[in-house]
Design an enzyme around this catalytic site. Structure first.
Site, mmCIF file in Angstrom:
data_model
loop_
_atom_site.group_PDB
_atom_site.id
_atom_site.type_symbol
_atom_site.label_atom_id
_atom_site.label_comp_id
_atom_site.label_asym_id
_atom_site.label_seq_id
_atom_site.Cartn_x
_atom_site.Cartn_y
_atom_site.Cartn_z
ATOM 1 N N ASP A 248 13.886 6.090 3.034
ATOM 2 C CA ASP A 248 12.735 5.202 3.259
ATOM 3 C C ASP A 248 11.908 5.650 4.473
ATOM 4 O OD1 ASP A 248 11.153 2.935 2.694
ATOM 5 O OD2 ASP A 248 12.160 1.772 4.247
ATOM 6 N N HIS A 253 8.185 9.403 6.982
ATOM 7 C CA HIS A 253 7.483 9.067 8.231
ATOM 8 C C HIS A 253 8.037 9.883 9.418
ATOM 9 C CE1 HIS A 253 5.934 5.912 5.821
ATOM 10 N NE2 HIS A 253 6.803 4.967 6.106
HETATM 11 C C1 BG6 Z 1 7.381 1.653 4.698
HETATM 12 C C2 BG6 Z 1 8.822 1.366 4.444
HETATM 13 O O1 BG6 Z 1 7.048 2.948 4.306
HETATM 14 O O2 BG6 Z 1 7.123 1.515 6.101
HETATM 15 C C3 BG6 Z 1 9.208 -0.013 4.930
HETATM 16 O O3 BG6 Z 1 9.062 1.450 3.031
HETATM 17 C C4 BG6 Z 1 8.827 -0.175 6.384
HETATM 18 O O4 BG6 Z 1 10.605 -0.231 4.776
HETATM 19 C C5 BG6 Z 1 7.379 0.224 6.596
HETATM 20 O O5 BG6 Z 1 9.026 -1.537 6.736
HETATM 21 C C6 BG6 Z 1 7.039 0.253 8.079
HETATM 22 O O6 BG6 Z 1 5.677 0.481 8.209
HETATM 23 P P1 BG6 Z 1 4.920 0.062 9.528
HETATM 24 O O7 BG6 Z 1 3.535 0.526 9.328
HETATM 25 O O8 BG6 Z 1 5.039 -1.436 9.635
HETATM 26 O O9 BG6 Z 1 5.642 0.745 10.650
#
Ligand code: BG6
Length: 489
Positions: A248, A253
């Site tokens: 995930d 990321h």
């Molecule tokens: C998403 C994930 O890609 O990013 C989620 O699938 C996570 O699990 C989210 O909560 C977090 O994104 P941000 O922008 O709130 O840091």
């Protein structure tokens, strides 16, 4: 573009962002992502008058509801009382819903919606897969069977992460995609890349010449990246229990953030030059053997605890999670990049759900001066630190040492800050920005096929290692900082 005035200052020309008309087709249209991110982003773009008035959005979902009920859902979940009725009305007019039920999805209905569009030939069609990786293959077959009215219509596809579930499945998916779309019609989205502060990492590095000479193993002691969340898995057990923190967050990321901080300057800022440099970094991330993983990688799963005084259930008590699940909700570890610039510089990463607070940041710690001229046993010189704060604060800060006023040479660390909240101009949210990029055919902030496959190359052995060694999954209480070693805590 800048216009020089006689007093030699620059005035920013307003860029016309209004897009050409499009048909936006969301698969997974009644799901969480669509309701929380995609439709609100499209609504905002519509409100900012950035979408062509002939653009249309079709959401395709499993919920058996009609257009009216779908409009009610949009209204209820997306808009606050502050929104103007005419904005809402105008947005709802562009939306429609097709229910697929569980049976054959409505090809005929979609075909006729596409064909009935006024002036469809001048539209571009954007398919958005806001669905889990397991659904991608069937949806692609479905898209392949659409007759798209005129073959000359410009078409694109945006696919959510995780892209596949491992390297092999990502390759298969890429192959299937290439049977319908060319590589420059494929937008593999990672919304982190659309965040203003994340884009600023490259700007900061390559728009200033004072840091780049220091940006290497001779001056940098370590890099630490945190992607911490206080929220849990919300209503996404079905997806999350199969993916966990590794698929995930880490595979996408986290690796993207590593690449932005460590990549070489691209020769230009076009999509392929930027992506070439990122791929080189993914390729240079050191393969880890089992011994290394035992010592330097940690996987955790939250049990009950408290966050800001609220009692939080453990992961295994979440609705939809298998009671024996071994899915990790926290990961921390030490990565290395095998190249001249970064050899021996540790990159510590940590990410997790139900941690003490939401915090996304990248911290670069520089080496301390080679000779200790100042400070004493109690007051030592602190290493200079550059921190890119991405969430919740959006800022860049540099800690430097200064002399504390007085007779002695006592060091005193101070922070130089640039804070986005001090700028009046509001920027587009990550999804808004990336949707506009796709409409404008700008692929710079999207992953390329080779990048995705290399990212899985890094992750697959880690997933395998924890699958084979389930006893290594450690528990942590919700509201803490997870498991493993973290150097600043
Ligand atoms: C998403 C994930 O890609 O990013 C989620 O699938 C996570 O699990 C989210 O909560 C977090 O994104 P941000 O922008 O709130 O840091």
């Amino acid at each position: 573009m800048c216009k020089k005035s006689i007093i030699n200052s620059c005035e920013i020309e307003t860029i016309n962002l209004k897009t050409k008309p499009f048909l936006f087709i969301i698969f997974g249209g009644s799901g969480d992502l669509s309701q929380k991110k995609l439709l609100p982003s499209l609504y905002n773009l519509c409100k900012y008058d950035m979408l062509h008035e002939d653009s249309k959005i079709i959401s395709i979902g499993r919920k058996k509801i009609g257009n009216q009920e779908f409009s009610d859902i949009i209204k209820k979940s997306l808009f606050t009382d502050l929104e103007k009725t005419e904005n809402i009305k105008s947005f709802l007019k562009r939306n429609s819903y097709i229910s697929t039920g569980s049976e054959k999805i409505g090809i005929d209905e979609l075909n006729s919606s596409i064909c009935s569009l006024k002036g469809v030939n001048s539209h571009q069609i954007i398919f958005y897969l806001a669905t889990p990786p397991s659904a991608a293959s069937n949806i692609l077959k479905f898209i392949d069977n659409l007759d798209l009215c005129e073959k000359s219509i410009e078409k694109k596809i945006i696919i959510e992460k995780p892209f596949g579930v491992d390297r092999d499945s990502a390759k298969v998916l890429n192959k299937q995609l290439h049977q319908i779309f060319s590589e420059n019609e494929i937008y593999r989205i990672d919304h982190y890349l659309g965040k203003e502060t994340v884009q600023n990492i490259l700007f900061f590095r390559f728009g200033n010449s004072i840091f780049e000479p220091l940006w290497n193993r001779s001056y940098i002691e370590k890099i630490e990246i945190t992607v911490a969340e206080d929220i849990g898995i919300e209503k996404r057990a079905n997806f999350y229990d199969k993916s966990g923190i590794l698929k995930d967050i880490i595979q996408n990321h986290m690796l993207q953030l590593i690449a932005l901080v460590t990549m070489e300057p691209p020769t230009s800022f076009d999509a392929n030059s930027v992506r070439d440099e990122k791929v080189k970094i993914f390729k240079s991330i050191t393969n880890m053997n089992e011994e290394y993983m035992k010592n330097h990688l940690f996987l955790g799963q939250y049990s009950s605890g408290k966050i800001e005084g609220r009692k939080i259930n453990g992961y295994l008590e979440e609705i939809g999670v298998d009671e024996n699940s071994k899915t990790g909700t926290f990961f921390s570890g030490k990565f290395h990049i095998d190249n001249w610039r970064w050899a021996d510089v540790p990159i510590y990463v940590r990410a997790g759900k139900r941690l003490e607070k939401k915090l996304t940041e990248i911290s670069i710690t520089f080496k301390t001066p080679p000779l200790k001229l100042f400070g004493n046993d109690c007051l030592d010189l602190k290493a200079n630190k550059l921190v890119f704060s991405i969430q919740p604060d959006e800022k860049i800060s540099l800690t430097i040492n200064k002399k504390y006023p007085g007779m002695e040479n006592y060091p005193h660390p101070v922070e130089m800050n640039f804070n986005y909240s001090k700028i009046e101009k509001t920027s587009l949210s990550a999804y808004e920005r990336l949707i506009i990029d796709c409409i404008k055919s700008d692929l710079t902030l999207f992953a390329r096929q080779d990048g995705i496959e290399e990212m899985w190359r890094v992750l697959d052995p880690i997933v395998d290692f924890f699958d084979k060694n389930p006893q290594r999954l450690e528990k942590y209480n919700a509201g803490t900082w997870g498991v493993g070693e973290w150097h600043d805590e």
